[in-house]
Design a protein around this motif. Structure first.
Motif, PDB file in Angstrom:
ATOM      1  N   TRP A 260      52.584   9.952 -35.770  1.00  0.00           N
ATOM      2  CA  TRP A 260      52.740  10.013 -37.226  1.00  0.00           C
ATOM      3  C   TRP A 260      53.486   8.805 -37.780  1.00  0.00           C
ATOM      4  N   LEU A 261      54.296   8.145 -36.946  1.00  0.00           N
ATOM      5  CA  LEU A 261      55.107   7.037 -37.439  1.00  0.00           C
ATOM      6  C   LEU A 261      54.242   5.844 -37.837  1.00  0.00           C
ATOM      7  N   PHE A 262      53.082   5.684 -37.175  1.00  0.00           N
ATOM      8  CA  PHE A 262      52.210   4.543 -37.457  1.00  0.00           C
ATOM      9  C   PHE A 262      50.798   4.982 -37.839  1.00  0.00           C
TER      10      PHE A 262
ATOM     11  N   LEU B  31      67.846  29.585 -31.918  1.00  0.00           N
ATOM     12  CA  LEU B  31      66.988  29.271 -33.047  1.00  0.00           C
ATOM     13  C   LEU B  31      65.585  29.843 -32.846  1.00  0.00           C
ATOM     14  N   ILE B  32      64.952  30.178 -33.946  1.00  0.00           N
ATOM     15  CA  ILE B  32      63.558  30.616 -33.942  1.00  0.00           C
ATOM     16  C   ILE B  32      62.698  29.436 -34.367  1.00  0.00           C
ATOM     17  N   ALA B  33      61.651  29.145 -33.616  1.00  0.00           N
ATOM     18  CA  ALA B  33      60.789  28.004 -33.914  1.00  0.00           C
ATOM     19  C   ALA B  33      59.374  28.464 -34.211  1.00  0.00           C
ATOM     20  N   ARG B  34      58.787  27.890 -35.257  1.00  0.00           N
ATOM     21  CA  ARG B  34      57.368  28.093 -35.551  1.00  0.00           C
ATOM     22  C   ARG B  34      56.687  26.723 -35.502  1.00  0.00           C
ATOM     23  N   LYS B  35      55.735  26.568 -34.601  1.00  0.00           N
ATOM     24  CA  LYS B  35      55.017  25.300 -34.481  1.00  0.00           C
ATOM     25  C   LYS B  35      54.113  25.130 -35.687  1.00  0.00           C
ATOM     26  N   ILE B  36      54.332  24.053 -36.444  1.00  0.00           N
ATOM     27  CA  ILE B  36      53.550  23.843 -37.661  1.00  0.00           C
ATOM     28  C   ILE B  36      52.718  22.562 -37.612  1.00  0.00           C
ATOM     29  N   ALA B  37      52.905  21.756 -36.566  1.00  0.00           N
ATOM     30  CA  ALA B  37      52.130  20.520 -36.441  1.00  0.00           C
ATOM     31  C   ALA B  37      52.296  20.001 -35.019  1.00  0.00           C
ATOM     32  N   GLN B  38      51.531  18.987 -34.695  1.00  0.00           N
ATOM     33  CA  GLN B  38      51.704  18.281 -33.433  1.00  0.00           C
ATOM     34  C   GLN B  38      51.226  16.856 -33.626  1.00  0.00           C
ATOM     35  N   THR B  39      51.698  15.974 -32.764  1.00  0.00           N
ATOM     36  CA  THR B  39      51.334  14.569 -32.923  1.00  0.00           C
ATOM     37  C   THR B  39      51.202  13.915 -31.551  1.00  0.00           C
ATOM     38  N   PRO B  40      50.259  12.998 -31.396  1.00  0.00           N
ATOM     39  CA  PRO B  40      50.159  12.284 -30.118  1.00  0.00           C
ATOM     40  C   PRO B  40      51.303  11.285 -29.972  1.00  0.00           C
ATOM     41  N   ILE B  41      51.569  10.880 -28.752  1.00  0.00           N
ATOM     42  CA  ILE B  41      52.482   9.773 -28.495  1.00  0.00           C
ATOM     43  C   ILE B  41      51.630   8.526 -28.315  1.00  0.00           C
TER      44      ILE B  41
ATOM     45  N   LYS C  40      45.200   3.612 -24.278  1.00  0.00           N
ATOM     46  CA  LYS C  40      44.663   4.917 -24.688  1.00  0.00           C
ATOM     47  C   LYS C  40      44.225   5.769 -23.501  1.00  0.00           C
ATOM     48  N   ASP C  41      43.898   5.128 -22.372  1.00  0.00           N
ATOM     49  CA  ASP C  41      43.440   5.881 -21.210  1.00  0.00           C
ATOM     50  C   ASP C  41      44.575   6.637 -20.523  1.00  0.00           C
ATOM     51  N   TYR C  42      45.804   6.313 -20.889  1.00  0.00           N
ATOM     52  CA  TYR C  42      46.956   6.961 -20.273  1.00  0.00           C
ATOM     53  C   TYR C  42      47.537   7.969 -21.269  1.00  0.00           C
ATOM     54  N   SER C  43      46.772   9.054 -21.439  1.00  0.00           N
ATOM     55  CA  SER C  43      47.122  10.022 -22.472  1.00  0.00           C
ATOM     56  C   SER C  43      48.418  10.748 -22.135  1.00  0.00           C
ATOM     57  N   ARG C  44      49.166  11.076 -23.154  1.00  0.00           N
ATOM     58  CA  ARG C  44      50.404  11.829 -23.019  1.00  0.00           C
ATOM     59  C   ARG C  44      50.245  13.177 -23.709  1.00  0.00           C
ATOM     60  N   PRO C  45      50.947  14.201 -23.259  1.00  0.00           N
ATOM     61  CA  PRO C  45      50.891  15.490 -23.975  1.00  0.00           C
ATOM     62  C   PRO C  45      51.348  15.301 -25.416  1.00  0.00           C
ATOM     63  N   LYS C  46      50.731  16.044 -26.314  1.00  0.00           N
ATOM     64  CA  LYS C  46      51.115  15.930 -27.712  1.00  0.00           C
ATOM     65  C   LYS C  46      52.498  16.523 -27.936  1.00  0.00           C
ATOM     66  N   LEU C  47      53.188  15.965 -28.918  1.00  0.00           N
ATOM     67  CA  LEU C  47      54.545  16.376 -29.258  1.00  0.00           C
ATOM     68  C   LEU C  47      54.491  17.458 -30.334  1.00  0.00           C
ATOM     69  N   ALA C  48      55.127  18.595 -30.074  1.00  0.00           N
ATOM     70  CA  ALA C  48      55.142  19.687 -31.052  1.00  0.00           C
ATOM     71  C   ALA C  48      56.121  19.370 -32.177  1.00  0.00           C
ATOM     72  N   ILE C  49      55.753  19.754 -33.391  1.00  0.00           N
ATOM     73  CA  ILE C  49      56.638  19.666 -34.551  1.00  0.00           C
ATOM     74  C   ILE C  49      56.818  21.081 -35.070  1.00  0.00           C
TER      75      ILE C  49
END
Length: 300
Positions: free
Chosen positions: A242-244, A153-163, A258-267
């Motif tokens: 994005w869910l909340f 599959l070809i993927a184009r990153k169009i958004a990202q969201t924090p966890i 919040k101090d335990y940041s996670r890498p953002k999730l690619a969409i």
């Protein structure tokens, strides 16, 4: 014989891997598809496909013709977009695979703006809780959260969201707010279990990754039920932001740890490799990228 139509049909059969899948997509009988491919082979004087009861494979001539056909169809559409007064408006049906809640929250409410700009394009959302096989399902693109494991599959990153880790103020007032991931051992967790097994919660600490195995009385494989459970005060959840997003903004739920940041999730918008990008699909992907850029919880 309509040669361009037959070439387009041949490319679709190769992409789908079967005559029956293409026939279902076009709402015609399988013999009609087979007849057109046979006519194309007769015209070319070469066998393009080797057929058995269980498989469909390209001959050497078929592989060469498929690659040429994909280029030809792409060049034709590009040429059509340049004629006349400058641009031929995209038209046709775009079939996009999305998860239920994401489509409901972020795509459907904004489709009126898309249709106002592209009146010749219609959209069908194929709703599943996981990415479908795009070729077998006759789907043009999928909206995928996270890393892509399928190299075809070809993927184009169009958004990202924090966890984010969230709970209602009422729950936190009653049970206390966790200050570290270790504190989650004393809390009820709303568990996401997409394959029957709880998905672990991952955090980034000062000394590296932290993994929490959530425990709680309620688990589900549905994001909408995760939302409902958190809002009902059943516990904390660890989800894409994005869910909340709306609830965090309004104060209906509160983000913790919040101090335990996670890498953002690619969409990403994903599509089959080797298939030419139709203008109707391209403008829809561009539209999604534009509307997501306006969402704080999705902006790149």
């Amino acid at each position: 014989m309509d040669r361009m139509g037959a070439i387009g049909l041949f490319v679709r059969v190769v992409d789908a891997g079967s005559f029956s899948a293409v026939a279902r997509t076009l709402s015609v009988g399988q013999p009609a598809v087979s007849k057109q491919i046979a006519a194309l082979e007769a015209y070319l004087g070469a066998q393009l496909l080797q057929r058995t009861s269980r498989s469909l494979t390209l001959t050497e001539a078929g592989r060469d013709f498929y690659e040429s056909g994909v280029r030809l169809l792409g060049d034709l559409e590009a040429a059509e977009s340049r004629v006349g007064r400058g641009v031929v408006a995209p038209s046709g049906l775009v079939r996009a695979n999305v998860t239920p809640v994401f489509g409901r929250l972020y795509i459907v409410p904004r489709l009126s703006a898309f249709f106002a700009s592209y009146s010749g394009v219609s959209v069908e959302l194929v709703v599943t809780d996981h990415l479908v096989n795009l070729i077998e399902g006759g789907v043009d693109l999928g909206i995928h959260n996270g890393e892509l494991s399928d190299s075809s599959l070809i993927a184009r990153k169009i958004a990202q969201t924090p966890i984010v880790t969230v709970a209602t103020p009422t729950y936190l007032a009653k049970h206390g707010e966790p200050q570290t991931p270790d504190d989650l051992e004393r809390h009820a967790c709303v568990i996401y279990a997409p394959d029957g097994a709880p998905r672990v919660w991952e955090f980034s600490g000062r000394f590296g990754p932290i993994v929490h195995h959530p425990m709680g009385a309620f688990r589900t494989n549905d994001a909408e039920q995760i939302r409902a459970a958190v809002l009902a005060g059943l516990g904390l959840a660890h989800t894409p932001g994005w869910l909340f997003a709306a609830e965090i903004a309004s104060g209906t739920v509160r983000e913790v740890l919040k101090d335990y940041s996670r890498p953002k999730l690619a969409i990403s918008a994903v599509r089959p490799n080797g298939r030419f990008l139709a203008s109707k699909v391209r403008v829809f992907i561009d539209f999604l990228a534009e509307i997501f850029a306006e969402e704080p919880s999705l902006a790149l």
